[in-house]
Design a protein around this motif. Structure first.
Motif, PDB file in Angstrom:
ATOM      1  N   HIS A   1       0.721  -1.146   0.159  1.00  0.00           N
ATOM      2  CA  HIS A   1       0.187   0.215   0.195  1.00  0.00           C
ATOM      3  C   HIS A   1       0.832   1.238   0.001  1.00  0.00           C
ATOM      4  CE1 HIS A   1      -4.000  -2.083   0.586  1.00  0.00           C
ATOM      5  NE2 HIS A   1      -3.249  -2.720   1.575  1.00  0.00           N
TER       6      HIS A   1
ATOM      7  N   PRO B   1      -5.972   4.634   5.145  1.00  0.00           N
ATOM      8  CA  PRO B   1      -6.379   4.032   6.302  1.00  0.00           C
ATOM      9  C   PRO B   1      -6.018   2.510   6.458  1.00  0.00           C
ATOM     10  CG  PRO B   1      -8.155   4.308   4.716  1.00  0.00           C
ATOM     11  CD  PRO B   1      -7.235   5.152   4.146  1.00  0.00           C
ATOM     12  N   HIS B   2      -5.473   1.979   5.009  1.00  0.00           N
ATOM     13  CA  HIS B   2      -5.297   0.674   5.177  1.00  0.00           C
ATOM     14  C   HIS B   2      -3.658   0.406   5.359  1.00  0.00           C
ATOM     15  CE1 HIS B   2      -8.839  -0.327   2.954  1.00  0.00           C
ATOM     16  NE2 HIS B   2      -8.639   0.807   1.960  1.00  0.00           N
ATOM     17  N   TRP B   3      -2.842   1.415   5.775  1.00  0.00           N
ATOM     18  CA  TRP B   3      -1.308   1.429   5.865  1.00  0.00           C
ATOM     19  C   TRP B   3      -1.339   0.735   7.312  1.00  0.00           C
ATOM     20  CZ3 TRP B   3       3.244   1.119   3.670  1.00  0.00           C
ATOM     21  CH2 TRP B   3       4.083   1.361   4.522  1.00  0.00           C
ATOM     22  N   GLU B   4      -1.747   1.022   8.114  1.00  0.00           N
ATOM     23  CA  GLU B   4      -1.301   0.659   9.583  1.00  0.00           C
ATOM     24  C   GLU B   4      -1.685  -0.788   9.932  1.00  0.00           C
ATOM     25  OE1 GLU B   4      -0.788   4.683  12.278  1.00  0.00           O
ATOM     26  OE2 GLU B   4      -2.808   3.865  12.177  1.00  0.00           O
ATOM     27  N   PRO B   5      -2.860  -1.122   9.348  1.00  0.00           N
ATOM     28  CA  PRO B   5      -3.327  -2.520   9.202  1.00  0.00           C
ATOM     29  C   PRO B   5      -2.589  -3.457   8.626  1.00  0.00           C
ATOM     30  CG  PRO B   5      -5.465  -1.172   9.021  1.00  0.00           C
ATOM     31  CD  PRO B   5      -4.186  -0.340   9.044  1.00  0.00           C
ATOM     32  N   TRP B   6      -1.906  -2.914   7.401  1.00  0.00           N
ATOM     33  CA  TRP B   6      -1.127  -3.761   6.541  1.00  0.00           C
ATOM     34  C   TRP B   6       0.239  -3.934   7.594  1.00  0.00           C
ATOM     35  CZ3 TRP B   6       3.624  -2.052   4.205  1.00  0.00           C
ATOM     36  CH2 TRP B   6       4.316  -3.350   3.425  1.00  0.00           C
TER      37      TRP B   6
ATOM     38  N   LEU C   1       0.712  -4.058  10.790  1.00  0.00           N
ATOM     39  CA  LEU C   1       0.563  -4.864  11.877  1.00  0.00           C
ATOM     40  C   LEU C   1       0.253  -6.213  11.377  1.00  0.00           C
ATOM     41  CD1 LEU C   1      -1.608  -2.803  14.189  1.00  0.00           C
ATOM     42  CD2 LEU C   1       0.682  -3.107  14.503  1.00  0.00           C
ATOM     43  N   ASP C   2      -0.684  -6.424  10.194  1.00  0.00           N
ATOM     44  CA  ASP C   2      -1.235  -7.970  10.046  1.00  0.00           C
ATOM     45  C   ASP C   2      -0.046  -8.368   8.895  1.00  0.00           C
ATOM     46  OD1 ASP C   2      -4.593  -6.768   9.913  1.00  0.00           O
ATOM     47  OD2 ASP C   2      -3.314  -7.561  11.516  1.00  0.00           O
ATOM     48  N   THR C   3       0.414  -7.770   8.353  1.00  0.00           N
ATOM     49  CA  THR C   3       1.525  -8.496   7.097  1.00  0.00           C
ATOM     50  C   THR C   3       3.091  -8.289   7.650  1.00  0.00           C
ATOM     51  OG1 THR C   3      -0.105  -7.760   5.409  1.00  0.00           O
ATOM     52  CG2 THR C   3       2.286  -8.490   4.697  1.00  0.00           C
TER      53      THR C   3
ATOM     54  N   ARG D   1       3.865  -9.484  11.448  1.00  0.00           N
ATOM     55  CA  ARG D   1       3.929 -11.047  11.694  1.00  0.00           C
ATOM     56  C   ARG D   1       4.855 -11.671  10.944  1.00  0.00           C
ATOM     57  NH1 ARG D   1      -0.712 -12.955  14.363  1.00  0.00           N
ATOM     58  NH2 ARG D   1      -2.254 -11.558  14.619  1.00  0.00           N
TER      59      ARG D   1
ATOM     60  N   ARG E   1       3.833  -5.158  20.170  1.00  0.00           N
ATOM     61  CA  ARG E   1       3.203  -3.730  19.734  1.00  0.00           C
ATOM     62  C   ARG E   1       4.386  -3.089  18.700  1.00  0.00           C
ATOM     63  NH1 ARG E   1       3.518   0.152  22.952  1.00  0.00           N
ATOM     64  NH2 ARG E   1       4.443  -0.996  24.704  1.00  0.00           N
TER      65      ARG E   1
END
Length: 1428
Positions: free
Chosen positions: A114, A175-180, A182-184, A187, A203
């Motif tokens: 992203h 808005p998709h940056w921070e979930p990406w 954390l999730d991608t 991990r 964190r």
């Protein structure tokens, strides 16, 4: 390090253990210590006896506690034979089975990540991939990045050359940056680093934005833990074209290199490592590297979960620890060797001191410690963490020039930046080694200990461990003379320490853990001690100290253990001073244990303490407990009385706090006899400060006034005899400092530094203490006279006591014959004499009792020269008149002083200095007294001086006020006089200002000062009007004033303001503000003095002047469009670009003014200026073409049709200029010569490939070695139009380049033709276009044919000029000239490519980035070109 304790002989140990097991009553630590001492051979030195007994007692007591805890384990006989020493077995157990499955650093490339839509405060959205202009602009809002050096944070570009930005200024619009992240990303990083995430995900916190420019780097370093729980770092490298910048990571002997430059333009890369991994960012060789740095923080309160499959290793650990425990009990291992006291194991990771604790461990370290602590608790072992330092010293083998090393990075004296990875200096031979350890985290996570030596045999590591490790730091002293340079290697490791419970005291003490033991005891709340707490007592008392004594005494009281109390007192010598244990602990011990237990301690502290008050207070506190309600063994009353007498007879040097206890105790023990025979002789011997004698006398008087049995009767005589020599010494010393009173040196130095006032005050205090005692009063009178006879340099505080004592002791004769002679000799200042005169005047006012009548005749000759000098040195008028008034008020009835004041006032009038603001009140008073002061004195003075608002404004206000309250004091023509004096200086003052605002502010202030005075107010209004007709270049601050002037006078605008503005050359912003203000107030102007036509005509004139004075400059470079949201791809289209250059903004603003004010016809003047500067292909492409949609947007926003004149003319002429001057005739379809980009590099390979590209061949191949081939590919990949692949056959391999047909001569023309058709469509719909071109021969169809390559007929140019003449003949001439020039250039030169050419003849780099492709080896680029 302390020498290890030798084990007991076997027979002694068996005897000792049998006695302990068979006699439960021998559990007292002291008894155990005695038994152990008897069982062990040898004697200790006498002066080490206390400390050695404490340690021996503690160790043997610990042995007993171990046996009591697990008797069976202590005597177990069936222990598995390890077959090797305990150290080797334990090392094998720790090394096997705790392997970490992750790695220390990972890197991943994401080709479809992203776009964060990075938004920065004060900057806006950062376009990605990052362009050079954007990078330069971003750098301007960043700061230089510091780095940690020891305990400091410094900036040194030799070590770290990077720019950074704090996260507080950074936001993510996507808005998709921070979930990406954390999730991608997070991990993936946890998986790579071996961090378990099944319980909780760590964190991830943004730490910094980092910008590396060409040359930026960061020497080898380790990350610091920037937050509690931080264990790793993630760096996300955003799309930004760069080369170099490789990241080197290493951990021990492992090493990796992460290089993401090949995909930097179109991919997002992540790099991550643990904080203790050493990493280095190599210099960026070209471009900009943009990255986001994140801290990875463990979210759970426990360590990272233990890795599975540790059953076998845990069993191995338990087997070794059981063998060690057995060996510790019997004194030898299975091989007959003494067991180790402690062992240290090197952990896999390295931790900073601030972040070293059990719950902060990670990976295999956490798994190992978690299991080991469980076993240790069960088997009686202690586990702790520490920081190990190992140092090797020897001589070096020099292989090159001298070099120094900073941290993990080097700086060579040779040219910086040479690619040399080999070390120039190595260790020839190790001559000395040092090993030390600091206990950082104790069993409960507490921090304790300081750095202590560690026996290398106690380190569980191979003998050649450090030989296989790279040093963390080194210090090299270069080659000197005939000797080789010295080299020192430093290694820093985090270690795990383990030792048996039985050795806890000696181990913790040897590692400096005593302070932690004291802190632990201070927090004890249990009523009975645990074995661990008893061990802490032994550790705390291992070295005597006040803090140890207090901590152990407190727990002894809590646990009601008198033996422990005695041990604390004896070990720490608490009997030497009350302050060691303090009164409260001593009293509490007396209450808890009784007199017999603490009597010896009380005897010692009463004999040795230095504070008399503290000793007597302790006795009082003991006596207060001697009553039936206290169930303790009381101290006998005779003992208490004897102790009081002992203290009184052995006084230490007292202070002010001791006086009352001494006097009270003397009274209780007999009164006068104790005071005279015991106390006073000691006090005399101590040469006490006078304040202490005064306190003594005061306390005796206080007790005497409330004493009914008169125990102190007759005290005055002995006390006076005691203090008289000292006070007489004061007096004699005052008169003659060289006197014989050497015995009172302290008092003499005190007196010689005192003031006269202090001496008088001291004598008065003595007199007030005993006013009824004739001895003291006689001495005081004598002392006062002596002081007056030998005054020291007087100060202001001395004036009152001198006058008072002169009055009391002799009056005027004493003043004349003794005091005045001394005062004259001291050369005293004006303020002192002024105070003296006031005091004498005050004394004389007392009436007939005054003994100082006639002082004025006596002092006037003395003070007159002083007053004269001060007056002549005063430069301000107000100061002179004020001084004269002060003197006059001091002695208003004295003729000498009054006459002097009258004479000096006249002198001050005749010699006025430059007037100032402070003089105004004085001038008003003088005017009240003398009517001609204004006309004859003040105004002539002001007429020749500079105009000063601070003086003139308050002066005018006072004169105006005076004219209404006391008009008779002013001349009748005072206003005209003021104008005559003020006008000349005022004109010069106003003319000096550079801005209108400054001038009008001063004139407004002047108007307020003369408000209500017609003549003066009219004069100021004339000055304001003159300023309006003589303007400086105006600004927005002047707008309100100009609008008011226009509203009040309809002739001011056309006849004065407009000519001035035209001459001054105002900026467009001012013109806009003025025009809009006038236009919005047109209705109100008509209601005043304006006509409607007059307002409209004036507004039109303003718009015309604004257009004439505004400069328009053509763009010769393209305007970069913004990046589309959430995409890394940039696109460019003539029809969608949003130009933000000054030329487009200027034209839009001018056109808006024309439309909003109803002056559309003036738009032709704007277009004329545009066509005048668009005389070449670049200006048409980058100015005229982008301007068309901008003009269209202005018309649309104002609901104006494009077919309205003069806008229709503009569109027709602009399209004609595009077709004739820019597009030109269509070339042949066989015109396939290359018009695309060439490599801008001047190297031979790039010049060769340029030659190949310039040929007509659509595909070319360059065969050179890989490094040179990669260089050519990198240079060409910056430009569109090439498809490059590697031919992996033949030798060397070849670079195959396929040229896009889009960038041939015919391809470029077709692209421009299509752009022209699209541009025409943006002007209006079909009907509108037909109407607009209906006035031109051939109409719209002819225009479209021209855009498709057909030439325009000659009549078109004539019709354009004819149609344009109705609005602007000059505009048509300019357009015709521009079209002709463009047409000629198209005939003489073939159409150029969309890129500019540098001075060397090579095309400059394009601003358009490549498309991103998933396959790096083949890059297919076919983006639309931007520039010519």
């Amino acid at each position: 390090m302390d020498t290890p304790q030798q084990p007991m002989p076997e027979s002694a140990r068996q005897s000792f253990m049998n006695t302990v097991l068979n006699n439960p009553g021998t559990q007292n630590p002291t008894t155990l210590a005695t038994m152990a001492q008897n069982a062990t051979s040898g004697e200790r030195e006498e002066d080490d006896k206390v400390q050695a007994e404490s340690i021996a007692s503690a160790d043997r007591s610990q042995d007993k506690r171990d046996i009591d805890m697990d008797t069976a384990s202590a005597l177990e006989s069936e222990v598995e034979d390890l077959g090797k020493p305990i150290k080797d077995a334990l090392q094998d157990a720790m090394d096997e089975g705790f392997d970490f499955l992750g790695t220390y650093a990972v890197s991943t490339v994401y080709t479809s990540a992203h776009n964060p839509c990075l938004a920065i405060d004060g900057f806006g959205i950062v376009g990605l991939p990052l362009s050079v202009p954007e990078a330069l602009r971003l750098r301007s809002v960043c700061n230089r990045a510091p780095f940690g050096k020891g305990q400091r944070t410094v900036i040194d570009t030799e070590v770290r050359d990077t720019w950074e930005l704090d996260p507080s200024s950074i936001h993510f619009a996507n808005p998709h940056w921070e979930p990406w992240v954390l999730d991608t990303v997070l991990r993936s990083v946890c998986t790579g680093l071996g961090v378990a995430t099944n319980a909780s995900l760590p964190r991830c916190e943004l730490y910094k934005l980092l910008l590396y420019e060409t040359g930026s780097h960061f020497h080898a370093h380790q990350d610091t833990e920037k937050a509690n729980g931080m264990f790793a770092t993630i760096v996300i490298v955003l799309p930004s074209q760069f080369e170099g910048g490789q990241v080197h990571v290493s951990h021990g002997v492992q090493h990796k290199v992460f290089d993401t430059s090949a995909v930097s333009a179109f991919a997002t890369s992540t790099l991550s490592w643990y904080t203790d991994v050493v990493h280095e960012v190599k210099p960026v060789t070209s471009g900009y590297r943009l990255a986001l740095s994140y801290n990875v923080i463990h979210a759970a309160p426990s360590p990272v979960p233990r890795l599975p499959g540790l059953d076998a290793p845990m069993q191995a650990l338990e087997r070794v620890l059981r063998a060690w425990r057995h060996a510790d009990h019997i004194g030898a291992d299975s091989g007959g060797e003494p067991p180790p006291e402690k062992l240290a194991h090197i952990l896999h990771h390295q931790y900073s001191h601030a972040n070293l604790s059990f719950h902060q461990l990670k990976g295999s370290d956490a798994a190992l410690v978690l299991g080991l602590r469980d076993i240790s608790d069960r088997l009686g072992f202690r586990v702790a963490l520490g920081s190990l330092s190992y140092k090797e010293y020897g001589h070096a083998e020099d292989h090159g020039p001298p070099r120094r090393r900073y941290g993990r990075g080097y700086y060579d004296s040779s040219d910086y930046g040479e690619d040399d990875d080999e070390d120039d200096v190595t260790m020839a031979a190790v001559e000395e080694t040092e090993c030390s350890v600091q206990l950082i985290s104790g069993p409960n996570g507490e921090h304790l200990g300081d750095k202590q030596t560690l026996d290398i045999e106690e380190l569980m590591a191979d003998e050649d461990y450090f030989n296989n490790e790279s040093p963390d730091d080194e210090e090299y002293e270069g080659y000197q003379g005939n000797g080789a340079g010295s080299l020192e290697y430093f290694y820093h490791r985090t270690v795990l320490l383990i030792w048996p419970e039985s050795k806890n005291i000696s181990v913790v003490t040897s590692l400096g853990g005593r302070e932690a033991a004291i802190a632990s005891l201070s927090s004890v709340v249990s009523a009975t001690p645990t074995s661990s707490e008893l061990g802490m007592v032994d550790v705390a008392l291992s070295v005597p100290s006040q803090s140890a004594a207090r901590a152990v005494a407190d727990v002894a009281l809590r646990w009601h253990d008198p033996d422990m109390w005695r041990r604390a007192v004896s070990t720490c010598r608490a009997g030497s001073n009350i302050d060691i244990l303090e009164e409260t602990r001593l009293v509490n011990a007396y209450r808890a244990f009784g007199f017999q237990v603490v009597s010896a301690t009380l005897e010692h502290v009463l004999a040795n303490s230095t504070s008399t008050a503290a000793r007597l207070k302790l006795i009082d506190a003991i006596q207060a407990l001697n009553h039936p309600t206290e169930p303790i063994a009381h101290a006998p009353d005779s003992w208490i009385t004897a102790k009081r007498a002992q203290v009184l007879s052995t006084l230490k040097k007292p202070d002010v706090n001791d006086v009352l206890p001494i006097v009270s105790t003397a009274w209780s023990l007999g009164g006068l006899g104790q005071l005279r025979d015991v106390v006073l002789p000691q006090l005399i011997a101590y040469y006490l400060h006078p304040d202490l004698w005064k306190s003594l006398i005061r306390e005796i008087q206080q007790i005497e006034s409330s004493d009914n049995d008169s125990r102190f009767d007759g005290w005055v005589q002995p006390v006076f005899e005691a203090v008289k020599p000292m006070y007489e010494a004061f007096n004699v010393i005052f008169i003659s400092p060289q006197s014989h009173c050497a015995l009172f040196s302290f008092e003499r130095s005190l007196l010689l530094t005192s003031s006269n006032a202090a001496c008088f005050k001291f004598i008065n205090q003595i007199a007030s203490l005993v006013p009824s005692q004739i001895q003291f009063m006689q001495w005081c009178a004598h002392a006062r006279a002596a002081l007056l006879a030998s005054l020291k340099a007087p100060s202001l505080s001395d004036v009152a006591p001198i006058v008072s004592n002169v009055h009391d002791l002799g009056g005027l004769p004493l003043l004349r014959d003794v005091v005045l002679l001394q005062l004259k000799a001291h050369n005293l200042p004006y303020d002192w004499w002024k105070a003296m005169l006031r005091e004498l005047q005050h004394a004389e006012s007392l009436g007939s009792e005054c003994r100082l009548h006639g002082w004025a005749d006596l002092l006037f000759p003395v003070v007159k020269p002083i007053f004269e000098q001060v007056l002549s040195e005063t430069t301000l008028n107000v100061g002179r008149f004020r001084l004269i008034e002060e003197v006059e008020k001091i002695a208003p009835s004295k003729a000498l002083f009054r006459d002097w004041c009258t004479e000096r006032r006249q002198w001050a009038l005749e010699s006025l200095t430059a007037p100032s603001y402070a003089d105004v009140p004085v001038f008003v008073q003088l005017q009240r007294r003398q009517q001609n002061f204004l006309s004859d004195v003040l105004l002539p003075k002001l007429r020749t001086a500079q105009f000063t608002p601070d003086l003139w404004l308050p002066l005018l206000e006072e004169l105006c006020l005076l004219s209404t309250t006391a008009e008779e004091t002013l001349p009748q023509d005072w206003k005209q006089l003021v104008l005559d004096g003020m006008s000349g200086p005022l004109h010069k003052f106003i003319a000096a200002f550079a801005t209108n605002e400054e001038r009008f502010v001063q004139l407004d202030s002047l108007a307020r000062s003369v408000s209500g005075q017609a003549v003066l107010a009219d004069f100021v209004r004339d000055q304001q009007c003159a300023a309006l007709h003589d303007l400086r270049r105006p600004t927005s601050q002047d707008m309100d004033r100009l609008i008011r002037a226009l509203a009040n006078d309809s002739s001011y605008g056309p006849t004065s303001l407009l000519p001035q503005l035209t001459k001054l050359g105002c900026p467009l912003d001012f013109w806009k503000e003025l025009i809009r203000n006038v236009h919005s107030r047109a209705t109100s102007f008509v209601k005043l003095d304006w006509t409607s036509d007059g307002v409209n005509t004036f507004i039109g004139s303003l718009v015309k002047a604004a257009i004439d004075q505004t400069s328009i400059t053509a763009n010769l470079k393209p305007i970069p469009p913004p990046a589309p949201a959430y995409s890394y791809l940039r696109t460019y289209s003539t029809s969608t670009a949003s130009p933000t250059s000054t030329v487009f903004t200027t034209v839009k603003e001018l056109l808006t003014l024309c439309i909003e004010t109803g002056n559309k016809n003036l738009a032709s003047d704007v277009f004329q200026k545009v066509f005048a500067v668009c005389r070449n292909k670049l200006s048409v492409e980058h100015t005229l073409v982008p301007l068309l949609p901008e003009v269209r947007s202005v018309l649309k926003s104002h609901h104006v049709s494009p077919d309205v004149s003069p806008f229709d003319d503009f569109f027709r002429q602009a399209m004609t200029a595009y077709a004739v001057g820019f597009l030109g005739p269509k070339p042949s379809n066989r015109a396939i010569s290359w018009k695309g980009a060439l490599s801008p590099c001047a190297c031979a390979d790039c010049q060769k490939v340029n030659t190949l590209l310039s040929s007509s061949n659509p595909e070319v191949t360059l065969r050179v070695p890989e490094k040179r081939r990669n260089h050519v590919q990198a240079e060409l990949s910056r430009f569109p139009g090439f498809t490059m692949t590697t031919i992996r056959t033949g030798s060397p391999y070849g670079l195959h380049i396929k040229k896009s047909p889009t960038f041939t001569e015919i391809g470029v023309w077709k692209m421009r033709s299509a752009d022209g058709i699209r541009l025409l469509g943006t002007i209006g719909d079909e009907a509108t276009l037909q109407k607009m071109w209906s006035v031109q021969p051939g109409g719209l169809e002819m225009m479209r044919k021209a855009l498709l390559g057909e030439p325009l007929p000659p009549a078109v140019g004539d019709s354009i000029a004819a149609a344009s003449s109705a609005t602007s003949t000059s505009a048509a001439v300019s357009v015709a000239a521009a079209t002709t020039a463009l047409h000629q250039r198209n005939i003489t030169g073939a159409p150029g490519l969309h890129h500019s050419t540098s001075a060397g003849g090579t095309p400059a780099p394009s601003m358009v980035p490549q498309k991103r492709k998933n396959i790096v080896t083949q890059v297919d680029i076919d983006l639309t070109l931007e520039d010519d």
